[in-house]
Enzyme design. Structure first.
Site, PDB file in Angstrom:
ATOM      1  N   ASP A   1       2.114  -2.288   1.554  1.00  0.00           N
ATOM      2  CA  ASP A   1       3.364  -1.535   1.348  1.00  0.00           C
ATOM      3  C   ASP A   1       4.585  -2.366   1.686  1.00  0.00           C
ATOM      4  OD1 ASP A   1       1.207   0.656   1.728  1.00  0.00           O
ATOM      5  OD2 ASP A   1       2.922   1.566   0.723  1.00  0.00           O
TER       6      ASP A   1
ATOM      7  N   ASN B   1       0.089  -1.643   5.622  1.00  0.00           N
ATOM      8  CA  ASN B   1      -0.684  -0.947   4.578  1.00  0.00           C
ATOM      9  C   ASN B   1      -1.220   0.338   5.205  1.00  0.00           C
ATOM     10  OD1 ASN B   1      -1.792  -0.857   1.878  1.00  0.00           O
ATOM     11  ND2 ASN B   1      -3.789  -1.183   2.799  1.00  0.00           N
ATOM     12  N   LYS B   2      -1.918   1.109   4.415  1.00  0.00           N
ATOM     13  CA  LYS B   2      -2.410   2.424   4.847  1.00  0.00           C
ATOM     14  C   LYS B   2      -3.082   2.377   6.219  1.00  0.00           C
ATOM     15  CE  LYS B   2      -2.001   5.555   3.191  1.00  0.00           C
ATOM     16  NZ  LYS B   2      -0.849   6.405   3.595  1.00  0.00           N
TER      17      LYS B   2
HETATM   18  O1  MRU Z   1       0.545   6.699   1.276  1.00  0.00           O
HETATM   19  P1  MRU Z   1       0.191   5.963   0.010  1.00  0.00           P
HETATM   20  O2  MRU Z   1      -0.940   6.575  -0.740  1.00  0.00           O
HETATM   21  O3  MRU Z   1       1.409   5.719  -0.852  1.00  0.00           O
HETATM   22  O4  MRU Z   1      -0.300   4.538   0.526  1.00  0.00           O
HETATM   23  C1  MRU Z   1      -0.641   3.559  -0.422  1.00  0.00           C
HETATM   24  C2  MRU Z   1      -1.131   2.306   0.157  1.00  0.00           C
HETATM   25  O5  MRU Z   1      -1.194   2.131   1.351  1.00  0.00           O
HETATM   26  C3  MRU Z   1      -1.464   1.205  -0.804  1.00  0.00           C
HETATM   27  O6  MRU Z   1      -2.484   0.395  -0.297  1.00  0.00           O
HETATM   28  C4  MRU Z   1      -0.218   0.332  -1.046  1.00  0.00           C
HETATM   29  O7  MRU Z   1       0.895   1.112  -1.344  1.00  0.00           O
HETATM   30  C5  MRU Z   1      -0.444  -0.643  -2.143  1.00  0.00           C
HETATM   31  S1  MRU Z   1      -0.530   0.113  -3.733  1.00  0.00           S
HETATM   32  C6  MRU Z   1      -0.683  -1.117  -4.883  1.00  0.00           C
END
Ligand code: MRU
Length: 369
Positions: free
Chosen positions: A259, A269-270
């Site tokens: 992110d 990231n998540k």
């Molecule tokens: O909360 P989200 O579903 O938007 O989180 C998404 C992620 O963490 C993805 O791994 C990240 O945005 C990369 S998407 C190509």
């Protein structure tokens, strides 16, 4: 329950082709968003006719994933600008400010909104502004398709050279991923999943393990759904199983999206990504991040400066409408974590592969972005 701006349209996707996550509809001047909160059971689109609806779609994760959030926001500015010629500039500018408050961590949102603001500044005639904004949003969308394709090519090459994969020879290889960084999160074929699609297309037998990704289950609901439709074998595990599966020798590599990546390679990231990186290091499994250059925030020298979105406690307390903790139980719900660069084997970008990420290796490939 249907959302007020939802078209109650249910389609069945073609096998091997995924529906578009977001698109501009010229006839109605609206942004049409595949509602990912309804997947995998329903394929439903939200038609957003004003910027507030786009804001809600981003905030509620109807459209999610860093690149897709940026694309949706860019079209959101167009929805606002389209309403009336005399207030076009003011509406467009206000839309950029509003959309910037939807989600704080994914830097692609701010990257896309900066480009829309540039268009507002540089287009002097009000009558030309809407067309210029739409052209910019479409360019951002098209560029993301190309970035995803480049990540796929470079990532497939890099993964193909990885010792554990080479040793597998013609045997199937297993790649673990977290959350969803596939076609559903981007304008193209994804970031983390793009090299997997590429290798699969080359005939390499790949099996993906998808962490279910609590609390919102992007891995189970979205990654498993899209891989399944694309004909890539996928097995879902709960997040807490990853360490044990690694210990059993069943994971050859981990690849995740991002992110926001700081100038030194620290990667947001998540939530759960950091734990996976630690597990991978302990088990000597390579850990890759895949992201376009638009996900780098070169102004931030380290990941400690990345803002982490805190989401509603009820996302943890309730599972699909059912209370799973005592009613007033304290819970934590950070949506993202930061993986320090030293735990990352390489970052695969559209501009090249950053081995052993650090201030100097990141700058050598990304420049000032
Ligand atoms: O909360 P989200 O579903 O938007 O989180 C998404 C992620 O963490 C993805 O791994 C990240 O945005 C990369 S998407 C190509």
């Amino acid at each position: 329950m249907e959302h007020p701006c939802e078209t109650a349209k249910r389609l069945s996707p073609d096998h091997h082709r995924l529906p578009q996550v977001v698109r501009w509809d010229d006839a109605t001047g609206s942004v049409v968003i595949l509602d990912q909160t309804r997947l995998p059971s329903d394929l439903v689109y939200r038609t957003c006719v004003d910027v507030q609806q786009v804001w809600h779609a981003i905030y509620e994760l109807a459209v999610r994933g860093a690149p897709a959030i940026g694309i949706a926001a860019a079209y959101g500015v167009c929805v606002a600008a389209r309403a009336s010629l005399d207030t076009v500039r003011d509406r467009a500018l206000r839309a950029t400010h509003l959309l910037a408050t939807s989600r704080p961590t994914a830097v692609n949102l701010f990257w896309a909104l900066d480009q829309m603001r540039d268009v507002i500044d540089k287009t002097t005639a009000d009558r030309d502004l809407f067309a210029a904004l739409l052209a910019q949003a479409q360019a951002i969308h098209q560029q993301d398709r190309e970035l995803c394709a480049a990540i796929g090519r470079l990532g497939a090459m890099r993964l193909g050279q990885e010792r554990r994969l080479v040793e597998r020879g013609d045997e199937p290889v297993t790649i673990l991923t977290h959350c969803n960084a596939g076609a559903l999160a981007t304008g193209g074929q994804g970031t983390a999943l793009s090299p997997i699609y590429e290798l699969h297309g080359q005939g390499r037998v790949i099996r993906v393990i998808a962490d279910e990704t609590r609390p919102l289950l992007q891995g189970a609901r979205l990654t498993a759904w899209e891989l399944h439709h694309m004909g890539v074998p996928v097995t879902v595990i709960t997040d807490s199983m990853a360490g044990w599966i690694m210990r059993l020798g069943q994971v050859d590599a981990v690849i995740v999206g991002a992110d926001r990546i700081a100038a030194n390679g620290d990667t947001a990231n998540k939530i759960g990504t950091y734990s996976l990186a630690l597990l991978a290091r302990h088990h000597h499994i390579p850990f890759f991040v895949a992201a376009p250059h638009s996900t780098f925030d070169m102004k931030l020298l380290s990941g400690d400066l990345i803002p982490i979105e805190q989401r509603a406690a009820d996302e943890v307390r309730f599972v699909f409408g059912r209370l799973t903790t005592p009613v007033d139980c304290d819970v934590l719900n950070p949506a993202f974590d930061v993986t320090p660069a030293e735990l990352i084997t390489a970052i695969i970008t559209d501009r090249g592969v950053i081995e052993s990420p650090s201030l100097s290796t990141v700058a050598a490939i990304i420049g000032d972005r």
